[in-house]
Design a protein around this motif. Structure first.
Motif, mmCIF file in Angstrom:
data_model
loop_
_atom_site.group_PDB
_atom_site.id
_atom_site.type_symbol
_atom_site.label_atom_id
_atom_site.label_comp_id
_atom_site.label_asym_id
_atom_site.label_seq_id
_atom_site.Cartn_x
_atom_site.Cartn_y
_atom_site.Cartn_z
ATOM 1 N N PHE A 10 0.879 -0.848 -0.471
ATOM 2 C CA PHE A 10 -0.370 -0.154 -0.262
ATOM 3 C C PHE A 10 0.718 1.409 0.091
ATOM 4 O O PHE A 10 0.919 2.308 -0.546
ATOM 5 N N TYR A 11 2.041 1.108 0.835
ATOM 6 C CA TYR A 11 2.880 3.155 1.388
ATOM 7 C C TYR A 11 3.555 2.817 -0.150
ATOM 8 O O TYR A 11 3.995 4.193 -0.809
ATOM 9 N N ASP A 12 4.192 1.629 -1.000
ATOM 10 C CA ASP A 12 5.241 1.924 -1.653
ATOM 11 C C ASP A 12 4.761 2.596 -3.354
ATOM 12 O O ASP A 12 5.351 2.460 -4.460
ATOM 13 N N ASN A 13 2.679 2.284 -3.035
ATOM 14 C CA ASN A 13 2.440 2.136 -4.439
ATOM 15 C C ASN A 13 1.474 3.628 -4.373
ATOM 16 O O ASN A 13 0.528 4.133 -5.281
ATOM 17 N N TRP A 14 1.448 4.323 -2.940
ATOM 18 C CA TRP A 14 0.651 5.229 -2.977
ATOM 19 C C TRP A 14 0.669 6.827 -4.017
ATOM 20 O O TRP A 14 0.514 7.087 -4.690
ATOM 21 N N GLY A 15 2.185 6.807 -4.173
ATOM 22 C CA GLY A 15 2.881 7.415 -5.503
ATOM 23 C C GLY A 15 2.207 7.504 -6.754
ATOM 24 O O GLY A 15 2.555 8.651 -7.769
ATOM 25 N N LEU A 16 1.647 6.274 -7.236
ATOM 26 C CA LEU A 16 0.776 5.510 -8.545
ATOM 27 C C LEU A 16 0.305 7.054 -8.895
ATOM 28 O O LEU A 16 -0.407 7.025 -9.842
ATOM 29 N N GLY A 17 -0.391 7.389 -7.491
ATOM 30 C CA GLY A 17 -1.556 8.497 -8.051
ATOM 31 C C GLY A 17 -1.448 9.522 -8.533
ATOM 32 O O GLY A 17 -1.858 10.508 -8.074
ATOM 33 N N GLY A 18 -0.040 10.679 -8.022
ATOM 34 C CA GLY A 18 0.326 11.568 -8.288
ATOM 35 C C GLY A 18 0.713 12.126 -6.978
ATOM 36 O O GLY A 18 1.156 11.533 -5.976
ATOM 37 N N VAL A 19 1.866 13.306 -7.702
ATOM 38 C CA VAL A 19 2.717 14.210 -6.219
ATOM 39 C C VAL A 19 1.332 14.953 -5.703
ATOM 40 O O VAL A 19 1.118 15.545 -4.409
ATOM 41 N N PHE A 20 0.356 15.586 -6.927
ATOM 42 C CA PHE A 20 0.189 16.760 -6.505
ATOM 43 C C PHE A 20 -1.890 16.620 -6.385
ATOM 44 O O PHE A 20 -2.592 15.054 -7.214
ATOM 45 N N PRO A 21 -2.798 17.291 -5.642
ATOM 46 C CA PRO A 21 -3.961 16.950 -5.045
ATOM 47 C C PRO A 21 -5.270 16.883 -6.678
ATOM 48 O O PRO A 21 -3.740 18.300 -6.922
ATOM 49 N N GLY A 22 -6.040 16.882 -6.096
ATOM 50 C CA GLY A 22 -6.665 17.747 -7.371
ATOM 51 C C GLY A 22 -7.131 18.995 -6.815
ATOM 52 O O GLY A 22 -6.283 19.488 -6.122
ATOM 53 N N ALA A 23 -7.795 19.169 -8.180
ATOM 54 C CA ALA A 23 -7.805 20.865 -8.094
ATOM 55 C C ALA A 23 -8.745 21.090 -6.286
ATOM 56 O O ALA A 23 -9.702 20.817 -6.311
ATOM 57 N N GLY A 24 -8.424 22.448 -5.969
ATOM 58 C CA GLY A 24 -9.068 23.232 -4.831
ATOM 59 C C GLY A 24 -8.857 22.217 -3.951
ATOM 60 O O GLY A 24 -9.253 22.805 -2.267
ATOM 61 N N GLN A 25 -7.699 20.997 -3.943
ATOM 62 C CA GLN A 25 -7.681 20.117 -2.335
ATOM 63 C C GLN A 25 -6.424 21.149 -1.897
ATOM 64 O O GLN A 25 -5.216 21.177 -2.145
ATOM 65 N N ARG A 26 -6.104 20.448 -0.540
ATOM 66 C CA ARG A 26 -5.186 21.155 0.732
ATOM 67 C C ARG A 26 -3.745 20.139 -0.021
ATOM 68 O O ARG A 26 -2.765 20.274 0.153
ATOM 69 N N GLY A 27 -4.092 18.661 -0.608
ATOM 70 C CA GLY A 27 -2.493 17.717 -0.154
ATOM 71 C C GLY A 27 -3.244 15.987 -0.380
ATOM 72 O O GLY A 27 -4.813 16.401 -0.191
ATOM 73 N N ARG A 28 -2.384 15.188 -0.271
ATOM 74 C CA ARG A 28 -2.854 13.924 -0.693
ATOM 75 C C ARG A 28 -2.362 13.460 1.142
ATOM 76 O O ARG A 28 -1.564 13.938 1.154
ATOM 77 N N LYS A 29 -3.289 12.790 0.930
ATOM 78 C CA LYS A 29 -3.322 11.894 2.454
ATOM 79 C C LYS A 29 -3.183 10.551 2.924
ATOM 80 O O LYS A 29 -4.407 9.968 2.264
ATOM 81 N N ILE A 30 -2.804 9.580 3.430
ATOM 82 C CA ILE A 30 -2.950 8.338 3.477
ATOM 83 C C ILE A 30 -3.036 7.996 4.658
ATOM 84 O O ILE A 30 -1.978 8.352 5.315
ATOM 85 N N ILE A 31 -3.913 7.231 5.621
ATOM 86 C CA ILE A 31 -4.170 7.693 7.165
ATOM 87 C C ILE A 31 -4.659 5.829 7.447
ATOM 88 O O ILE A 31 -5.607 5.692 6.785
ATOM 89 N N SER A 32 -3.747 5.255 7.897
ATOM 90 C CA SER A 32 -3.975 3.851 7.910
ATOM 91 C C SER A 32 -4.526 3.704 9.761
ATOM 92 O O SER A 32 -3.357 2.640 9.923
#
Length: 714
Positions: A239-261
């Motif tokens: 799960f963690y190693d493949n998090w970057g496949l979703g991109g570095v930057f968040p969607g439009a108007g969003q503050r940032g990307r998060k993964i919470i486990s």
């Protein structure tokens, strides 16, 4: 007098000793040196023999094997072999395996794309979030006693299923946030910590099922902190190693990307009075605080460790000390509303472009005269704006027995209502989550815990839970705040559901500079969608059907090869030189003395008449070869006549006749037509059997090899 017995070694004994001691004495350095000399001598001898073998017979054997391998490789790399029917079937298998192990995951996730189901006004920028529940990675606790290699194969297949699903989740959907809803491990609560008492309390030792009791000593001996860390790394690899496949930057108007486990499950810590406190400390250290507040997409997410909370309403409370288990979560719930307000104010300050944290005026004051009444604070009180709150708990909230879970539940669809009834059938026990419990689990929280939890958190518009592994959607009654709750499907194929999945959530809550909803904002700020993943059992059934068809097709083709004169796939066996132990040629002389003789060219013998001293004859019965030799044979010297050995056909040893099979196995008693038919039938059967074995084996090992490679690649 005879000298004393000696074996050539003197182990420190006087030369005049009359008795021989069979033991070695190590009383002085000479004895030790002698033993070392013996060891070195034996070692040198073995190395010398190994070197001799490697440089002699070993090298020749290796060269012969390499030559045969190259020869076989050349025979297989011809166009006829590469473009053959079995390889065409293997090409079909490549497509099927790529579909079943790769492409179907992308296809299923693509069908869940946000644009396919989101229903927001045009121009909106929602926050896109995904809930992943109960990965529960397989370990020795999952299937105790399952032998090797079945258990490692199960681990590889289930890990690959989750990895492929999660990769496509990231590549295709690009979520801004991913939340895990507990049960990250299957046996996390069983693996010992480096510190702390990990033994079951005396009052709970008989609670374990008999199957676990059988393996408990082995688990305690083999699996501890190091093993848990390996499992943590395995979870991160998926799960963690493949998090970057979703991109570095968040969607439009969003503050940032998060993964919470950080939300734990009962397989991570235990449940209620039997929660392993050392396991919880370890979980906190590596995944984060189990009780937390996060503001995401202008919504407040409150994660609660309801496993520990359940100890407060346990039947063991008052009999044993449980405060270390439920104390931290009660303390969190006591101040959670203030924590929510502070988190909202920090978020609002960020969107206003201000510093998120408080700033204090720097001055020096006397402790006795300092004024603490007007200190800056983020908590504006109960009148402060509050975002819609989403409650996260691993164990679902309480509901009455038989409360239906809706049509998306896989185990059992809802019962069909009677004619004329439009509302669901209640109670519907087959479609509902069972209100029950057992060792280290409880399917739903206690009623009082559920009510207190919703009231303590406040403003809960939606709840998400895990634990059950299947989908369930209910709307709770007023005493539990009319909260709509979705129990999320497990993402693992090994959790008792044929079609795993994950929950997609789209959040849109436009606010003003103070944190209040904007005029015209939608009343419903949250939309959800269940995304279903491939049914692995269906994929394996496809493999089985195609495998059976492949074998049948190859058998049918093998029968057609001799009938239609098709090009065989099986190669003819390599003809190796005949052994020199038994002759295949026999020298024969018909001279007067009947002896063996040699023919060697002399100065009087023309090379044109005898181009080679070795002669071969294929004469038939009654035909003589002695006339062909003439006087040259009779003129040979006696020594030359006796040089050769009868029957070995060495060069210069005279004429030979070939020893044919029919000379020894005469079948003249059979009719010619019968012999011909028998040979033809035998030849056809041999061709068919060889074709079946060769083609089936070729396709099987190619397919299994490709499947193993795909499995290894993950």
């Amino acid at each position: 007098m005879a000298p004393p017995y000696s074996n050539g070694y003197n182990y420190g004994y006087p030369s005049s000793t009359s008795s021989y001691d069979y033991g070695y004495s190590l009383r002085n350095n000479g004895d030790f040196q002698s033993i070392c000399d013996d060891i070195f001598a034996v070692t040198r001898t073995m190395l010398h023999r190994m070197s001799t073998y490697a440089n002699g017979p070993g090298r020749r054997a290796a060269w012969n094997l390499a030559t045969k391998a190259v020869q076989q490789f050349k025979r297989n790399m011809t166009r006829r072999r590469l473009l053959s029917f079995p390889h065409a079937l293997f090409a079909l298998w490549i497509l099927v395996l790529l579909w079943g192990e790769r492409w179907i995951f992308a296809s299923r996730v693509n069908s869940c794309d946000w644009d396919h189901w989101e229903n927001w006004p045009a121009g909106t920028t929602p926050h896109r979030l995904i809930f992943v529940a109960d990965p529960q990675i397989i370990d020795p606790h999952s299937y105790p006693g399952r032998p090797w290699p079945l258990n490692p194969l199960t681990i590889a297949i289930t890990d690959n299923y989750m990895r492929r699903s999660y990769k496509q989740l990231q590549k295709v959907l690009h979520p801004d946030t991913v939340f895990f809803l507990g049960d990250l491990f299957d046996g996390g609560r069983e693996w010992k910590t480096a510190r702390g008492d990990f033994e079951d309390p005396d009052w709970a030792k008989d609670h374990r099922p008999a199957l676990e009791q059988k393996y408990l000593k082995e688990w305690r001996r083999k699996y501890g902190e190091e093993y848990w860390l390996e499992e943590y790394g395995r979870f991160g690899n998926i799960f963690y190693d493949n998090w970057g496949l979703g991109g570095v930057f968040p969607g439009a108007g969003q503050r940032g990307r998060k993964i919470i486990s950080s939300l734990p499950g009962n397989h991570d810590l235990g449940f209620g009075a039997e929660v392993k406190v050392p396991a919880r400390h370890r979980f906190n250290a590596y995944f984060g605080e189990t009780n937390r507040v996060d503001v995401i997409g202008n919504h407040t997410f409150v994660s609660v460790d309801t496993l520990s909370l359940s100890a407060d309403s346990s039947s063991m409370k008052g009999q044993v000390e449980l405060q270390p288990i439920y104390g931290p979560v009660l303390e969190f719930l006591k101040g959670v509303k203030a924590t929510k307000r502070r988190a909202v104010q920090k978020e609002v300050r960020f969107w206003r472009g201000e510093v998120e944290d408080l700033t204090f005026q720097q001055k020096v004051e006397d402790v006795d005269t300092a004024d603490y009444t007007n200190l800056p604070t983020m908590d504006k009180g109960e009148s402060a704006p509050d975002f819609p709150t989403i409650l996260l708990t691993h164990v679902p909230l309480y509901r009455d027995p038989g409360t239906p879970c809706g049509p998306l539940r896989e185990h059992w669809p809802p019962a069909k209502p009677p004619k004329g009834q439009t509302s669901p059938v209640i109670p519907d026990h087959r479609n509902a989550i069972s209100v029950s419990g057992g060792y280290q689990y409880q399917n739903v929280l206690n009623p009082e815990d559920s009510v207190n939890l919703v009231k303590s958190v406040g403003n809960v518009i939606h709840a998400f839970s895990g634990d059950d592994h299947d989908y369930c959607e209910v709307v709770h009654p007023p005493e539990r705040g009319n909260v709509r709750e979705i129990t999320v499907k497990s993402i693992s194929m090994a959790m008792g559901v044929q079609i795993p999945g994950f929950q997609m959530v789209s959040l849109y809550n436009p606010i003003d500079g103070q944190g209040n909803p904007m005029p015209g904002a939608p009343k419903t700020t949250l939309q959800t969608h269940l995304c279903l993943l491939p049914q692995q059992l269906s994929t394996y059934v496809t493999y089985a059907v195609l495998g059976a068809l492949t074998v049948l097709i190859l058998i049918a083709r093998a029968f057609l090869v001799p009938v239609l004169n098709l090009q065989p796939f099986a190669l003819d066996p390599i003809q190796h030189p005949p052994s020199a132990l038994l002759p295949i040629f026999k020298a024969k002389s018909e001279g007067e003395d009947g002896g063996a003789f040699d023919v060697k060219p002399t100065s009087n013998t023309s090379s044109s008449k005898f181009p080679s001293a070795r002669m071969s004859s294929t004469r038939t019965r009654g035909q003589s070869i002695s006339n062909a030799l003439g006087t040259q044979a009779r003129g040979a010297s006696p020594n030359e006549k006796t040089k050769g050995k009868w029957g070995w056909g060495q060069q210069g040893r005279g004429p030979r006749i070939e020893i044919r099979r029919d000379a020894y196995f005469d079948e003249t008693w059979k009719p010619a037509a019968a012999r011909s038919r028998a040979r033809a039938v035998g030849s056809r059967i041999e061709i068919i059997l060889r074709e079946i074995w060769t083609t089936v084996w070729r396709v099987v090992w190619l397919v299994l090899g490709f499947f193993a490679w795909l499995t290894w690649r993950g």
